[in-house]
Write an enzyme that holds these catalytic residues in place. Structure first.
Site, PDB file in Angstrom:
ATOM      1  CB  SER A 289       4.823  -6.666   7.451  1.00 26.14           C
ATOM      2  OG  SER A 289       4.439  -5.879   8.565  1.00 26.14           O
TER       3      SER A 289
ATOM      4  CG  ASP B 270      -3.099  -4.130   6.096  1.00 25.39           C
ATOM      5  OD1 ASP B 270      -2.540  -3.358   6.898  1.00 25.39           O
ATOM      6  OD2 ASP B 270      -2.541  -5.165   5.664  1.00 25.39           O
TER       7      ASP B 270
ATOM      8  CG  HIS C  65       0.909  -3.462   6.876  1.00 29.28           C
ATOM      9  ND1 HIS C  65       0.051  -4.537   7.064  1.00 29.28           N
ATOM     10  CD2 HIS C  65       2.106  -3.821   7.407  1.00 29.28           C
ATOM     11  CE1 HIS C  65       0.710  -5.509   7.677  1.00 29.28           C
ATOM     12  NE2 HIS C  65       1.949  -5.102   7.909  1.00 29.28           N
TER      13      HIS C  65
END
Length: 357
Positions: free
Chosen positions: A40, A331, A334
């Protein structure tokens, strides 16, 4: 009559009309394409197209992206491959290979095979049913064939050889897999698991080499004990960084660095740059946020900023911050776009120097 100098760049555009070569010769790019593998930290939207709960193709994700689109990037805006691509004079956003909005003409100058939630270990990708690393390689082989059909074998081989390959994964192997589920912990100590992952990484790079890749930038683990999610669960440590996890990250990075050195010696013409400065820079940002223009490092912007990511990072949550530029993290797992930009900007000169020929 005064002589008018016509830059060679424009002459080349007149001769070579294909989009790829316009990018390569006329923007000053040192590489013709950016090709991305990983998780990610670098996924630009492949998870949108697979059956997994780990998605981010909805607001508030992407609210600061170009056009305000939620693309599947786990950020409020762009991620490192986007900034690095732009820094090399290529496009400002690297498209996801599985995104139906794009085709081989778009992928000729940059493509992303990464999948949020994956790792080196196949067992890691199984946790949230995402794309394993071996499947990313299969997509890359498919891409090679499409590129050869589009540009011709010789031109395609040149692109694949001269392209910059960005690789970033490993965090999920530890935080999502090893420390949560007992299967790997029953089989390996953490040191043994590090060695197991390094073995997979070594084979992965050898395979990329056999497929024609020559220029690779490898990012190791970040200070994963300082992610807001880990700080939230570190109740007895006053929600400070979980240094046990940071120690594991540093040990693993040292092993990756040694492996990179061996591969650079072993494989003729192969150059892997291990960007070890990423750990130090992000740790510095987290510890001294004001020095980098941030106000908050302990929690994230989205929702309460303590544990939310993916669908828990809801647009309806009134607690989501108004200005993500004040936050190191978007978040609970991240970085914000601003953090991604700072880290990428620090890497671009290094990569240009290492891969200038």
């Amino acid at each position: 009559m005064e002589h008018v100098h016509v830059p060679k760049c424009f002459l080349l555009i007149g001769i070579v009309i294909m989009q790829h070569y316009q990018y390569y010769y006329c923007t000053g790019a040192k590489v013709p394409a950016v090709i991305v593998f990983g998780d990610s930290s670098v996924d630009s939207g492949n998870n949108n197209q697979i059956l997994t709960i780990l998605k981010s193709n909805f607001h508030p994700y992407g609210r600061d992206f170009l056009g305000g689109r939620a693309t599947g990037r786990f950020s409020n805006g762009r991620i490192p491959p986007d900034f690095i691509s732009e820094g090399f004079g290529l496009k400002p956003a690297v498209p996801a290979y599985l995104d139906p909005m794009y085709n081989i003409s778009d992928f000729a100058t940059g493509v992303c095979f990464a999948s949020a939630g994956t790792g080196y270990d196949n067992a890691t990708s199984d946790v949230l049913n995402v794309i394993p690393l071996w499947k990313e390689v299969e997509y890359y082989k498919e891409y090679q064939n499409k590129l050869k059909a589009y540009l011709g074998r010789q031109r395609a081989r040149t692109i694949l050889r001269e392209a910059l390959y960005l690789v970033s994964l490993g965090t999920n192997d530890f935080l999502e897999n090893y420390y949560i589920f007992p299967r790997r912990r029953f089989k390996y100590t953490v040191i043994e698991y590090q060695d197991f992952l390094v073995g997979i990484a070594t084979n992965f790079f050898r395979e990329l080499y056999s497929l024609g890749a020559r220029k690779i930038s490898l990012t190791g683990l970040p200070p994963m004990g300082c992610l807001p999610l880990e700080r939230t669960t570190n109740i007895f440590g006053n929600n400070e960084c979980e240094e046990k996890y940071n120690k594991v990250a540093l040990e693993f990075n040292d092993k990756l660095k040694s492996t990179v050195a061996k591969l650079n010696e072993e494989l003729p013409g192969f150059r892997i740059v291990f960007t070890e400065s990423v750990y130090d820079l992000l740790y510095s940002i987290i510890k001294k946020p004001a020095s980098y223009g941030f106000e908050v490092a302990g929690v994230a912007c989205c929702s309460t900023g303590t544990f939310e990511m993916s669908y828990l990072c809801s647009e309806a949550n009134p607690l989501t911050c108004g200005d993500a530029n004040k936050y190191v993290f978007w978040d609970a797992f991240h970085p914000s776009e601003k953090t991604n930009h700072i880290i990428s900007t620090s890497l671009i000169p290094l990569l240009k120097d290492k891969f200038r020929n």
